[in-house]
Write a protein that holds these residues in place. Sequence first.
Motif, PDB file in Angstrom:
ATOM      1  N   THR A 193       0.875  -1.169   0.000  1.00 55.20           N
ATOM      2  CA  THR A 193       0.000   0.000   0.000  1.00 55.20           C
ATOM      3  C   THR A 193       0.914   1.221   0.000  1.00 55.20           C
ATOM      4  OG1 THR A 193      -0.143  -0.127   2.428  1.00 55.20           O
ATOM      5  CG2 THR A 193      -1.904  -1.162   1.171  1.00 55.20           C
ATOM      6  N   PRO A 194       1.142   1.828  -1.170  1.00 59.02           N
ATOM      7  CA  PRO A 194       2.244   2.782  -1.322  1.00 59.02           C
ATOM      8  C   PRO A 194       1.959   4.199  -0.874  1.00 59.02           C
ATOM      9  CG  PRO A 194       1.157   2.485  -3.418  1.00 59.02           C
ATOM     10  CD  PRO A 194       0.477   1.550  -2.447  1.00 59.02           C
ATOM     11  N   GLY A 195       0.691   4.514  -0.553  1.00 60.37           N
ATOM     12  CA  GLY A 195       0.398   5.894  -0.200  1.00 60.37           C
ATOM     13  C   GLY A 195       0.704   6.824  -1.354  1.00 60.37           C
ATOM     14  N   ASP A 196       1.507   7.851  -1.110  1.00 62.04           N
ATOM     15  CA  ASP A 196       1.807   8.849  -2.136  1.00 62.04           C
ATOM     16  C   ASP A 196       3.125   8.589  -2.872  1.00 62.04           C
ATOM     17  OD1 ASP A 196      -0.531  10.235  -1.636  1.00 62.04           O
ATOM     18  OD2 ASP A 196       0.395  11.525  -0.125  1.00 62.04           O
ATOM     19  N   ASP A 197       3.644   7.378  -2.769  1.00 59.22           N
ATOM     20  CA  ASP A 197       4.826   6.999  -3.548  1.00 59.22           C
ATOM     21  C   ASP A 197       4.345   6.587  -4.946  1.00 59.22           C
ATOM     22  OD1 ASP A 197       7.048   5.904  -4.753  1.00 59.22           O
ATOM     23  OD2 ASP A 197       7.605   4.647  -3.050  1.00 59.22           O
ATOM     24  N   PRO A 198       4.737   7.293  -6.011  1.00 57.13           N
ATOM     25  CA  PRO A 198       4.199   6.999  -7.342  1.00 57.13           C
ATOM     26  C   PRO A 198       4.870   5.833  -8.060  1.00 57.13           C
ATOM     27  CG  PRO A 198       5.706   8.823  -7.492  1.00 57.13           C
ATOM     28  CD  PRO A 198       5.623   8.461  -6.023  1.00 57.13           C
ATOM     29  N   SER A 199       5.957   5.303  -7.504  1.00 61.88           N
ATOM     30  CA  SER A 199       6.738   4.302  -8.224  1.00 61.88           C
ATOM     31  C   SER A 199       6.178   2.901  -8.041  1.00 61.88           C
ATOM     32  CB  SER A 199       8.190   4.338  -7.756  1.00 61.88           C
ATOM     33  OG  SER A 199       8.279   4.027  -6.374  1.00 61.88           O
ATOM     34  N   LEU A 200       6.605   2.002  -8.917  1.00 59.73           N
ATOM     35  CA  LEU A 200       6.311   0.568  -8.811  1.00 59.73           C
ATOM     36  C   LEU A 200       7.578  -0.145  -8.355  1.00 59.73           C
ATOM     37  CD1 LEU A 200       4.277  -0.580 -11.958  1.00 59.73           C
ATOM     38  CD2 LEU A 200       3.745  -1.150  -9.592  1.00 59.73           C
ATOM     39  N   PRO A 201       7.479  -1.063  -7.391  1.00 57.89           N
ATOM     40  CA  PRO A 201       8.664  -1.843  -7.036  1.00 57.89           C
ATOM     41  C   PRO A 201       9.137  -2.672  -8.228  1.00 57.89           C
ATOM     42  CG  PRO A 201       6.915  -2.095  -5.392  1.00 57.89           C
ATOM     43  CD  PRO A 201       6.310  -1.418  -6.575  1.00 57.89           C
ATOM     44  N   ARG A 202      10.393  -3.010  -8.240  1.00 55.65           N
ATOM     45  CA  ARG A 202      10.932  -3.889  -9.289  1.00 55.65           C
ATOM     46  C   ARG A 202      10.858  -5.341  -8.845  1.00 55.65           C
ATOM     47  NH1 ARG A 202      13.567  -0.987 -13.173  1.00 55.65           N
ATOM     48  NH2 ARG A 202      14.012   1.190 -12.675  1.00 55.65           N
ATOM     49  N   PRO A 203      10.663  -6.241  -9.813  1.00 55.34           N
ATOM     50  CA  PRO A 203      10.544  -5.998 -11.247  1.00 55.34           C
ATOM     51  C   PRO A 203       9.120  -5.606 -11.644  1.00 55.34           C
ATOM     52  CG  PRO A 203      10.394  -8.339 -10.822  1.00 55.34           C
ATOM     53  CD  PRO A 203      10.640  -7.688  -9.485  1.00 55.34           C
ATOM     54  N   HIS A 204       8.999  -4.916 -12.751  1.00 58.88           N
ATOM     55  CA  HIS A 204       7.683  -4.567 -13.274  1.00 58.88           C
ATOM     56  C   HIS A 204       7.797  -4.259 -14.756  1.00 58.88           C
ATOM     57  CE1 HIS A 204       8.697  -0.277 -13.651  1.00 58.88           C
ATOM     58  NE2 HIS A 204       9.260  -0.368 -12.469  1.00 58.88           N
ATOM     59  N   ALA A 205       6.701  -4.431 -15.467  1.00 61.13           N
ATOM     60  CA  ALA A 205       6.618  -3.992 -16.859  1.00 61.13           C
ATOM     61  C   ALA A 205       6.309  -2.501 -16.879  1.00 61.13           C
ATOM     62  CB  ALA A 205       5.522  -4.760 -17.591  1.00 61.13           C
ATOM     63  N   ARG A 206       6.665  -1.834 -17.963  1.00 58.89           N
ATOM     64  CA  ARG A 206       6.243  -0.455 -18.169  1.00 58.89           C
ATOM     65  C   ARG A 206       4.776  -0.448 -18.607  1.00 58.89           C
ATOM     66  NH1 ARG A 206       9.944   2.409 -15.709  1.00 58.89           N
ATOM     67  NH2 ARG A 206       9.062   4.260 -16.738  1.00 58.89           N
ATOM     68  N   ASN A 207       4.037   0.568 -18.194  1.00 60.92           N
ATOM     69  CA  ASN A 207       2.646   0.728 -18.594  1.00 60.92           C
ATOM     70  C   ASN A 207       2.535   1.879 -19.589  1.00 60.92           C
ATOM     71  OD1 ASN A 207       1.777  -1.299 -16.792  1.00 60.92           O
ATOM     72  ND2 ASN A 207       1.754   0.170 -15.112  1.00 60.92           N
ATOM     73  N   TYR A 208       1.617   1.724 -20.562  1.00 57.78           N
ATOM     74  CA  TYR A 208       1.497   2.717 -21.628  1.00 57.78           C
ATOM     75  C   TYR A 208       0.029   3.065 -21.870  1.00 57.78           C
ATOM     76  CZ  TYR A 208       6.285   1.222 -22.558  1.00 57.78           C
ATOM     77  OH  TYR A 208       7.621   0.908 -22.427  1.00 57.78           O
ATOM     78  N   GLN A 209      -0.252   4.360 -21.974  1.00 53.45           N
ATOM     79  CA  GLN A 209      -1.597   4.844 -22.218  1.00 53.45           C
ATOM     80  C   GLN A 209      -1.652   5.605 -23.535  1.00 53.45           C
ATOM     81  OE1 GLN A 209      -4.543   4.532 -20.211  1.00 53.45           O
ATOM     82  NE2 GLN A 209      -5.372   5.228 -22.156  1.00 53.45           N
ATOM     83  N   GLN A 210      -2.658   5.286 -24.330  1.00 53.92           N
ATOM     84  CA  GLN A 210      -2.947   6.084 -25.514  1.00 53.92           C
ATOM     85  C   GLN A 210      -4.074   7.030 -25.125  1.00 53.92           C
ATOM     86  OE1 GLN A 210      -4.999   4.160 -28.793  1.00 53.92           O
ATOM     87  NE2 GLN A 210      -3.528   5.008 -30.233  1.00 53.92           N
ATOM     88  N   PHE A 211      -3.834   8.315 -25.152  1.00 54.89           N
ATOM     89  CA  PHE A 211      -4.793   9.281 -24.630  1.00 54.89           C
ATOM     90  C   PHE A 211      -5.845   9.719 -25.637  1.00 54.89           C
ATOM     91  CE2 PHE A 211      -1.635   9.586 -21.287  1.00 54.89           C
ATOM     92  CZ  PHE A 211      -2.416   9.751 -20.164  1.00 54.89           C
ATOM     93  N   GLU A 212      -5.673   9.360 -26.894  1.00 49.96           N
ATOM     94  CA  GLU A 212      -6.690   9.662 -27.895  1.00 49.96           C
ATOM     95  C   GLU A 212      -6.563   8.643 -29.011  1.00 49.96           C
ATOM     96  OE1 GLU A 212      -4.260  13.063 -30.425  1.00 49.96           O
ATOM     97  OE2 GLU A 212      -5.735  13.663 -28.921  1.00 49.96           O
ATOM     98  N   PRO A 213      -7.642   8.405 -29.756  1.00 50.44           N
ATOM     99  CA  PRO A 213      -7.580   7.413 -30.827  1.00 50.44           C
ATOM    100  C   PRO A 213      -6.445   7.708 -31.805  1.00 50.44           C
ATOM    101  CG  PRO A 213      -9.845   8.080 -30.431  1.00 50.44           C
ATOM    102  CD  PRO A 213      -8.989   9.000 -29.611  1.00 50.44           C
ATOM    103  N   ALA A 214      -5.679   6.686 -32.121  1.00 50.32           N
ATOM    104  CA  ALA A 214      -4.561   6.781 -33.062  1.00 50.32           C
ATOM    105  C   ALA A 214      -3.467   7.724 -32.575  1.00 50.32           C
ATOM    106  CB  ALA A 214      -5.047   7.216 -34.450  1.00 50.32           C
ATOM    107  N   GLY A 215      -3.512   8.099 -31.304  1.00 46.96           N
ATOM    108  CA  GLY A 215      -2.496   8.980 -30.756  1.00 46.96           C
ATOM    109  C   GLY A 215      -1.251   8.222 -30.344  1.00 46.96           C
ATOM    110  N   PRO A 216      -0.238   8.941 -29.903  1.00 50.09           N
ATOM    111  CA  PRO A 216       1.011   8.298 -29.495  1.00 50.09           C
ATOM    112  C   PRO A 216       0.866   7.561 -28.171  1.00 50.09           C
ATOM    113  CG  PRO A 216       1.107  10.636 -29.008  1.00 50.09           C
ATOM    114  CD  PRO A 216      -0.170  10.413 -29.766  1.00 50.09           C
ATOM    115  N   MET A 217       1.814   6.708 -27.880  1.00 48.36           N
ATOM    116  CA  MET A 217       1.839   5.969 -26.639  1.00 48.36           C
ATOM    117  C   MET A 217       2.619   6.758 -25.594  1.00 48.36           C
ATOM    118  SD  MET A 217       2.616   2.210 -28.260  1.00 48.36           S
ATOM    119  CE  MET A 217       3.958   2.843 -29.284  1.00 48.36           C
ATOM    120  N   THR A 218       2.055   6.874 -24.411  1.00 48.83           N
ATOM    121  CA  THR A 218       2.696   7.594 -23.313  1.00 48.83           C
ATOM    122  C   THR A 218       3.036   6.620 -22.199  1.00 48.83           C
ATOM    123  OG1 THR A 218       1.464   9.625 -23.798  1.00 48.83           O
ATOM    124  CG2 THR A 218       2.388   9.411 -21.581  1.00 48.83           C
ATOM    125  N   ASP A 219       4.259   6.656 -21.730  1.00 46.65           N
ATOM    126  CA  ASP A 219       4.662   5.818 -20.603  1.00 46.65           C
ATOM    127  C   ASP A 219       4.001   6.366 -19.338  1.00 46.65           C
ATOM    128  OD1 ASP A 219       6.054   4.682 -18.366  1.00 46.65           O
ATOM    129  OD2 ASP A 219       7.751   4.211 -19.666  1.00 46.65           O
TER     130      ASP A 219
END
Length: 430
Positions: free
Chosen positions: A270-296
């Motif tokens: 339960t990380p509270g306000d720590d934004p990081s993910l412990p290792r190991p982990h995959a990177r997560n990617y969001q597309q914010f609009e259709p056909a838009g670029p990928m954002t880490d």
Amino acid sequence: MPIIRSTRTGRRPRTVRTIRTVRSIRTVRAGGRAASAASVTVLALLAALAPAHVSTAGTGTGGGGGNTGQPSPVQSLQRDADALRDAGVTGVSVRLETPAGVRTVRSGVGNLRTGTPVPRDGYLRIGSTTKTYVATVLLQLAGEGRLSLDDTVEQWLPEVVRGHGNDGRRITLRHLLQHTSGLPEYVQDVVPDLSAAGYHEHRGTTYTSEQRVAFAMTHPPSFAPGAGWEYSNTNYILAGLVIEAVTGRSWDREVHARILRPLGLTRTVTPGDDPSLPRPHARNYQQFEPAGPMTDTTLAYLPFDGDADGSVLATAADTNAFFRALLGGRLLAPAQLAELRRTIALPDRPGEVPGSRDGLGIFRTPLSCGGGYWGHSGSSFGALAFPAVTDDGRTAITVSAHSRPGDEETAVRQLRGITDLIDHALCATG
């Protein structure tokens, strides 16, 4: 993280659950005042296909298929994971645990820049799956006689739920846990700019639980308590505050003391306000609009990733262990487990498995082969986790996807791919 759809002309867009809500698609958080309905009809898994040549082979302890001509269980899991990759998910991992052993498969990549594979049993943002842990603690407190599910919110949090027609004197704890309170969503107020730039600008902003509830209280309720069903993260912010009012300790400390420590879940955080993910982990990617670029989007979006509605981090192994213990009767007395499993019908929605039902912090989904499974999916920007467990708690599976697309058609197709994978796996092992 949500899907915003304008439902009435001239009014602000209302949040529509379609991937953290829509139960299979139910895992979406709400949000985004400034985003237009056209640009954010759905934020889900990533649309670009992961390169086939970097897909990794499945690994696990499941038996082989021999020369029967039929795929082995691992081969079937791999086929379905690869189908998700081909539908646009950058990285996929699956962990299936049965009385016969553990089977794991991966597909796609865990890092688009380096092409490295998804880690084996890496840490995940399980998002709204957090709600099942919080509901379990409240049910434990009910079993101890320290509260009743029929207590009102007002009894434990005086004058907190007031304003614009919201009234904590009419809302019970059961209403909170089953999303029948009618309370408005707070998340729409903490996503002022639903774009890649907005994610980067606002991801470090933090709010207290009380501030989150106060945001929600500036909007009218969706319906009178008990008169309908609508998923609202506000319900579980309040559930976390009730736990603290009853015990004198925060909801996450109670989760550690009552669930994680007794079960030995050392890789649930339960990380509270720590934004990081412990290792190991995959990177997560969001597309914010259709056909838009990928954002880490691997770092948490703290305005909605830091509270009782969706902040827990865990591995698939720990997540499966929690759900197996819960449905296996190791965390709740029989009366409280029966309450958890007392469900109400849900409306059919795009991507939803027809006939799905809502219990207390957990959902019931039918299987094509008969029977059904329990679970609660969860998401954040670029991440989706979907755990499921059989009635007896003996078999559990967690599917994780590490990207989400910006168009609804792709989102629905990917969610159906996840629920198909779960259905195939549980029917094959049942």
